[in-house]
Design an enzyme around this catalytic site. Structure first.
Site, PDB file in Angstrom:
ATOM      1  N   HIS A 133      -0.978  -4.970   1.654  1.00  0.00           N
ATOM      2  CA  HIS A 133       0.314  -5.361   2.217  1.00  0.00           C
ATOM      3  C   HIS A 133       0.292  -6.834   2.636  1.00  0.00           C
ATOM      4  O   HIS A 133       0.840  -7.678   1.958  1.00  0.00           O
ATOM      5  CB  HIS A 133       0.703  -4.467   3.398  1.00  0.00           C
ATOM      6  CG  HIS A 133       2.151  -4.614   3.751  1.00  0.00           C
ATOM      7  ND1 HIS A 133       2.631  -5.701   4.432  1.00  0.00           N
ATOM      8  CD2 HIS A 133       3.215  -3.834   3.475  1.00  0.00           C
ATOM      9  CE1 HIS A 133       3.945  -5.586   4.578  1.00  0.00           C
ATOM     10  NE2 HIS A 133       4.323  -4.454   4.004  1.00  0.00           N
ATOM     11  N   GLU A 151       3.230  -8.857   0.586  1.00  0.00           N
ATOM     12  CA  GLU A 151       3.987  -9.693   1.522  1.00  0.00           C
ATOM     13  C   GLU A 151       3.126 -10.771   2.162  1.00  0.00           C
ATOM     14  O   GLU A 151       3.598 -11.532   2.990  1.00  0.00           O
ATOM     15  CB  GLU A 151       4.629  -8.812   2.615  1.00  0.00           C
ATOM     16  CG  GLU A 151       5.862  -8.081   2.098  1.00  0.00           C
ATOM     17  CD  GLU A 151       6.462  -7.130   3.136  1.00  0.00           C
ATOM     18  OE1 GLU A 151       6.348  -7.391   4.331  1.00  0.00           O
ATOM     19  OE2 GLU A 151       7.043  -6.119   2.706  1.00  0.00           O
ATOM     20  N   HIS A 196       6.373   0.446  -1.466  1.00  0.00           N
ATOM     21  CA  HIS A 196       5.765  -0.725  -2.117  1.00  0.00           C
ATOM     22  C   HIS A 196       5.059  -0.316  -3.417  1.00  0.00           C
ATOM     23  O   HIS A 196       5.159  -1.026  -4.416  1.00  0.00           O
ATOM     24  CB  HIS A 196       4.762  -1.397  -1.177  1.00  0.00           C
ATOM     25  CG  HIS A 196       5.403  -2.198  -0.089  1.00  0.00           C
ATOM     26  ND1 HIS A 196       6.340  -3.190  -0.340  1.00  0.00           N
ATOM     27  CD2 HIS A 196       5.256  -2.181   1.259  1.00  0.00           C
ATOM     28  CE1 HIS A 196       6.723  -3.738   0.811  1.00  0.00           C
ATOM     29  NE2 HIS A 196       6.094  -3.131   1.795  1.00  0.00           N
TER      30      HIS A 196
HETATM   31 CO    CO Z   1       6.324  -3.942   3.717  1.00  0.00          CO
END
Ligand code: CO
Length: 286
Positions: free
Chosen positions: A166, A197, A229
């Site tokens: 992430h 991200e 995701h």
């Molecule tokens: Co996220």
């Protein structure tokens, strides 16, 4: 005689409540609203149940809790889960973060715990906080080994593996994931880790995959659940998903969508963090 019996009964009561109260653990995840993705969290819960723990779930994501609530499912916040534990008479509380790195969500979790304790002083005798997956060199070694052991059997020695972490810039998450990316590369030069991200963008990895002359790339989430995701940003049909970008670069994406929580060796790391936790939030520094 009567006295002895009463004492014995009291002792039994003490033992029973100690056994119950001593093993209540709040498991804290970001959460997921994707049907099917919860299997990974359920697998973690089952591992804790096997270890004899009573589990209370808490999700840190307000959005996900609201979405589930609209579907008629109530998942507690950290604050609510601590209140529930208090109602159950728990004195020695254990809280386990199921986050990957001690970053944004873990910082939030610590604040939520402190806020609850501040509002209700004296409720718990101890609150042991189990830290996220990757905190020590041992965690890193065991996590890399756990992921290597979970690679699909169909992966050949020439296939690459691309893990999606992430990441974000609020906390040291990006740094931890960078260390994980390096550890994976050292274990197997055809395994890369990038973030959806965070700073470790796939833009840095695509040229490396091309240089290595890779044809097939196994895509796996490096997250607790294979949720939004994984399904969309990693393996989805949109033009900017990692699968589409690999395809556009002439490679064949091979999605293998399993959350880390399904991995028994990952469950063992969290259990170790819970059982060996020394971070008592109630304890003042002497
Ligand atoms: Co996220």
């Amino acid at each position: 005689m009567k006295r002895i019996l009463m004492l014995a009964a009291l002792c039994l009561l003490c033992l029973a409540s100690a056994a119950l109260a001593g093993q209540t653990t709040i498991l804290v995840a970001f959460g997921t609203s994707q049907p099917g993705a919860e299997a990974s969290l359920k697998a973690v819960e089952a591992a804790y149940a096997r270890a004899g723990d009573t589990i209370i779930w808490a999700y840190t994501s307000d959005k996900i809790r609201a979405k589930l609530h609209a579907q008629g499912r109530r998942i507690l916040s950290v604050d609510e889960a601590m209140n529930r534990a208090a109602e159950l008479g728990v004195r020695h509380l254990r809280i386990q973060s199921l986050h990957i790195a001690p970053a944004e969500e873990f910082n939030q979790l610590q604040r939520m715990i402190v806020r609850n304790l501040y509002r209700h002083p004296g409720r718990f005798s101890s609150v042991m906080l189990g830290h996220p997956l990757l905190e020590s060199a041992q965690d890193m070694r065991e996590t890399v080994a756990a992921v290597l052991a979970s690679l699909p059997r169909e992966r050949t020695a020439r296939d690459a593996v691309l893990l999606m972490g992430h990441g974000n810039d609020r906390g040291p998450g990006d740094l931890v994931l960078q260390a994980a990316a390096t550890a994976f590369q050292q274990a197997d030069p055809l395994i890369w880790l990038a973030t959806v991200e965070g700073a470790g963008s796939i833009d840095h990895v695509l040229p490396r995959l091309r240089e290595a002359g890779v044809r097939r790339v196994w895509l796996m989430p490096f997250m607790m659940v294979a949720g939004d995701h994984a399904r969309n940003d990693l393996a989805g049909p949109e033009e900017d998903s990692w699968a589409s970008r690999l395809r556009a670069a002439g490679m064949t994406p091979m999605p293998h969508l399993r959350g880390l929580g399904e991995n028994p060796a990952i469950q063992r790391i969290f259990l170790r963090h819970t059982q060996a936790a020394t971070d008592n939030v109630m304890q003042e520094k002497q």
